[in-house]
Design an enzyme around this catalytic site. Structure first.
Site, PDB file in Angstrom:
ATOM      1  N   ASN A 173       0.863  -1.176   0.000  1.00  0.00           N
ATOM      2  CA  ASN A 173       0.000   0.000   0.000  1.00  0.00           C
ATOM      3  C   ASN A 173       0.903   1.230   0.000  1.00  0.00           C
ATOM      4  O   ASN A 173       1.468   1.586   1.024  1.00  0.00           O
ATOM      5  CB  ASN A 173      -0.889  -0.034   1.259  1.00  0.00           C
ATOM      6  CG  ASN A 173      -1.724   1.217   1.411  1.00  0.00           C
ATOM      7  OD1 ASN A 173      -1.809   2.039   0.506  1.00  0.00           O
ATOM      8  ND2 ASN A 173      -2.349   1.375   2.574  1.00  0.00           N
ATOM      9  N   TRP A 174       1.029   1.829  -1.165  1.00  0.00           N
ATOM     10  CA  TRP A 174       1.958   2.971  -1.287  1.00  0.00           C
ATOM     11  C   TRP A 174       1.399   4.250  -0.687  1.00  0.00           C
ATOM     12  O   TRP A 174       2.114   5.241  -0.569  1.00  0.00           O
ATOM     13  CB  TRP A 174       2.305   3.210  -2.769  1.00  0.00           C
ATOM     14  CG  TRP A 174       3.092   2.118  -3.409  1.00  0.00           C
ATOM     15  CD1 TRP A 174       3.479   0.934  -2.840  1.00  0.00           C
ATOM     16  CD2 TRP A 174       3.614   2.110  -4.750  1.00  0.00           C
ATOM     17  NE1 TRP A 174       4.202   0.188  -3.742  1.00  0.00           N
ATOM     18  CE2 TRP A 174       4.296   0.888  -4.920  1.00  0.00           C
ATOM     19  CE3 TRP A 174       3.567   3.012  -5.809  1.00  0.00           C
ATOM     20  CZ2 TRP A 174       4.931   0.546  -6.121  1.00  0.00           C
ATOM     21  CZ3 TRP A 174       4.192   2.687  -7.006  1.00  0.00           C
ATOM     22  CH2 TRP A 174       4.872   1.462  -7.153  1.00  0.00           C
ATOM     23  N   LYS A 175       0.120   4.260  -0.379  1.00  0.00           N
ATOM     24  CA  LYS A 175      -0.535   5.460   0.156  1.00  0.00           C
ATOM     25  C   LYS A 175      -0.285   6.650  -0.795  1.00  0.00           C
ATOM     26  O   LYS A 175      -0.191   6.444  -2.000  1.00  0.00           O
ATOM     27  CB  LYS A 175      -0.066   5.731   1.594  1.00  0.00           C
ATOM     28  CG  LYS A 175      -0.206   4.463   2.460  1.00  0.00           C
ATOM     29  CD  LYS A 175      -0.030   4.668   3.919  1.00  0.00           C
ATOM     30  CE  LYS A 175      -0.191   3.323   4.626  1.00  0.00           C
ATOM     31  NZ  LYS A 175      -0.179   3.434   6.081  1.00  0.00           N
TER      32      LYS A 175
ATOM     33  N   HIS B 116      -9.646   1.261   4.610  1.00  0.00           N
ATOM     34  CA  HIS B 116      -8.378   1.415   5.335  1.00  0.00           C
ATOM     35  C   HIS B 116      -8.597   2.348   6.530  1.00  0.00           C
ATOM     36  O   HIS B 116      -9.392   3.294   6.446  1.00  0.00           O
ATOM     37  CB  HIS B 116      -7.313   1.983   4.386  1.00  0.00           C
ATOM     38  CG  HIS B 116      -5.949   1.964   5.004  1.00  0.00           C
ATOM     39  ND1 HIS B 116      -5.535   2.935   5.880  1.00  0.00           N
ATOM     40  CD2 HIS B 116      -4.929   1.079   4.906  1.00  0.00           C
ATOM     41  CE1 HIS B 116      -4.298   2.649   6.291  1.00  0.00           C
ATOM     42  NE2 HIS B 116      -3.903   1.525   5.704  1.00  0.00           N
TER      43      HIS B 116
ATOM     44  N   GLU C 179      -6.943   4.737   7.651  1.00  0.00           N
ATOM     45  CA  GLU C 179      -6.733   6.169   7.380  1.00  0.00           C
ATOM     46  C   GLU C 179      -7.977   6.783   6.738  1.00  0.00           C
ATOM     47  O   GLU C 179      -8.302   7.946   6.970  1.00  0.00           O
ATOM     48  CB  GLU C 179      -5.485   6.356   6.497  1.00  0.00           C
ATOM     49  CG  GLU C 179      -4.212   6.125   7.314  1.00  0.00           C
ATOM     50  CD  GLU C 179      -3.033   5.596   6.538  1.00  0.00           C
ATOM     51  OE1 GLU C 179      -3.030   5.661   5.300  1.00  0.00           O
ATOM     52  OE2 GLU C 179      -2.088   5.086   7.184  1.00  0.00           O
TER      53      GLU C 179
ATOM     54  N   GLU D 162      -5.636  -4.903  10.327  1.00  0.00           N
ATOM     55  CA  GLU D 162      -4.593  -3.911  10.568  1.00  0.00           C
ATOM     56  C   GLU D 162      -4.893  -3.160  11.857  1.00  0.00           C
ATOM     57  O   GLU D 162      -5.670  -2.195  11.849  1.00  0.00           O
ATOM     58  CB  GLU D 162      -4.537  -2.907   9.412  1.00  0.00           C
ATOM     59  CG  GLU D 162      -4.229  -3.525   8.073  1.00  0.00           C
ATOM     60  CD  GLU D 162      -3.647  -2.504   7.104  1.00  0.00           C
ATOM     61  OE1 GLU D 162      -2.544  -2.731   6.617  1.00  0.00           O
ATOM     62  OE2 GLU D 162      -4.293  -1.465   6.888  1.00  0.00           O
TER      63      GLU D 162
ATOM     64  N   GLY E  68       2.185   2.293  10.703  1.00  0.00           N
ATOM     65  CA  GLY E  68       3.129   3.399  10.561  1.00  0.00           C
ATOM     66  C   GLY E  68       3.817   3.789  11.863  1.00  0.00           C
ATOM     67  O   GLY E  68       4.444   4.834  11.942  1.00  0.00           O
TER      68      GLY E  68
ATOM     69  N   SER F 146       3.162  -2.116  10.279  1.00  0.00           N
ATOM     70  CA  SER F 146       4.613  -2.169  10.518  1.00  0.00           C
ATOM     71  C   SER F 146       5.258  -3.502  10.114  1.00  0.00           C
ATOM     72  O   SER F 146       6.232  -3.930  10.736  1.00  0.00           O
ATOM     73  CB  SER F 146       4.929  -1.820  11.982  1.00  0.00           C
ATOM     74  OG  SER F 146       4.525  -0.492  12.263  1.00  0.00           O
TER      75      SER F 146
ATOM     76  N   GLY G 121       2.719  -1.149   4.264  1.00  0.00           N
ATOM     77  CA  GLY G 121       2.749   0.269   3.928  1.00  0.00           C
ATOM     78  C   GLY G 121       4.175   0.737   3.695  1.00  0.00           C
ATOM     79  O   GLY G 121       4.764   0.510   2.639  1.00  0.00           O
ATOM     80  N   GLY G 122       4.770   1.350   4.706  1.00  0.00           N
ATOM     81  CA  GLY G 122       6.100   1.960   4.589  1.00  0.00           C
ATOM     82  C   GLY G 122       7.137   1.069   3.920  1.00  0.00           C
ATOM     83  O   GLY G 122       7.865   1.513   3.021  1.00  0.00           O
TER      84      GLY G 122
HETATM   85  P1  PGA Z   1       2.646   0.310   7.595  1.00  0.00           P
HETATM   86  O1  PGA Z   1       1.188   0.516   6.950  1.00  0.00           O
HETATM   87  O2  PGA Z   1       3.187  -0.986   7.043  1.00  0.00           O
HETATM   88  O3  PGA Z   1       3.433   1.493   7.188  1.00  0.00           O
HETATM   89  O4  PGA Z   1       2.435   0.219   9.090  1.00  0.00           O
HETATM   90  C1  PGA Z   1       0.320  -0.550   6.721  1.00  0.00           C
HETATM   91  C2  PGA Z   1      -0.959  -0.060   6.088  1.00  0.00           C
HETATM   92  O5  PGA Z   1      -1.416   1.041   6.444  1.00  0.00           O
HETATM   93  O6  PGA Z   1      -1.539  -0.729   5.207  1.00  0.00           O
END
Ligand code: PGA
Length: 254
Positions: free
Chosen positions: A11-13, A99, A101, A170, A176, A216, A237-238
């Protein structure tokens, strides 16, 4: 027991919406080809979905592309939104929905997430529907109550085509933050989600639905999480923004 193919999704956001994203996708496409027993998906910003779908075409089609969101109507006066048919036309096969967010910053409710899952399935786009508790909810002992409520909102939609849709657990406190859930904490919730699917929709849906862990995940902790019996992959994500690290996570799933 059904064998569930591991799925690693990046997930590149709101990152890498241009040439750098295409560069990363080339590297991920090669990593995906090197691990044919793992399904690999990246969810880039919408601006590069078509370009990355093209990169996938040129690299054996092992890499699949996801949108990060959709609006549940197919077209019309909804400025700024993007629909399931549009994502499909651009070359996406998947879409991340609900998600945390989006739930947190854009006030997406369980009902709205259900509408989105319904729209994706109606169009033939595979949903990765996200659920997860906040730290406050975990500390109040409400993790399973919250996760079950979020799953119940859309799960019945997944039963028409068991295995087509995916759930991502998640925990919000792990996204994050560098605070990954322990394999025991993650497995406990994954097993509870699968038990809930079995109880409400039957064994077939429960066995075929892949449940990804997200929060994470990185190269150094992926293997121990992926070794858990009810963890069928990861939503990253990251660590998905780094080609080498993401390739190691794909390798850990293989
Ligand atoms: P993260 O994000 O790996 O940076 O914690 C995961 C996500 O939001 O899908």
């Amino acid at each position: 027991m059904t064998e569930r193919t591991p799925l690693i999704a990046g997930n590149w956001k709101m990152n890498l919406g241009g040439a750098k994203g295409c560069e990363l996708a080339e590297a991920v496409a090669r990593a995906a080809q090197a691990h044919p027993n793992v399904d690999v998906v990246v969810a880039p910003p919408s601006t590069v979905i078509a370009a990355i779908a093209q990169i996938s075409e040129e690299n054996g089609k092992k890499l699949e592309v996801a949108g990060q969101n959709l609006y549940p109507k197919s077209d019309g006066a909804f400025t700024g939104e993007i629909s399931a048919p549009m994502l499909l036309e651009a070359g996406a096969k998947w879409v991340i929905l609900g998600h945390s967010e989006r739930r947190q910053y854009f006030a997406e409710s369980d009902d709205f997430v259900r509408e989105k899952v319904a729209a994706s399935l109606a169009a033939g786009l595979r949903p990765i529907a996200c659920v997860g508790e906040t730290l406050e909810e975990r500390e109040a002992g409400k993790t399973l109550e919250v996760v079950n409520r979020q799953v119940d909102a859309f799960a019945s939609l997944l039963s028409e085509q068991p295995g087509f849709g995916v759930i991502a657990y998640e925990p919000v406190w792990a996204i994050g933050t560098g605070k990954v859930a322990t394999p025991e904490q993650a497995q406990e919730v994954h097993a509870a989600i699968r038990a809930r699917l079995r109880e409400t929709l039957g064994a077939d849906v429960a066995e075929k639905t892949r449940i990804l862990y997200g929060g994470s995940v990185k190269a150094s902790n992926a293997a121990e999480l992926l070794a858990c019996p009810d963890i069928d992959g990861a939503l990253v994500g990251g660590a998905s923004l780094d080609a080498e690290g993401f390739a190691k996570i794909i390798q850990a799933a293989g």
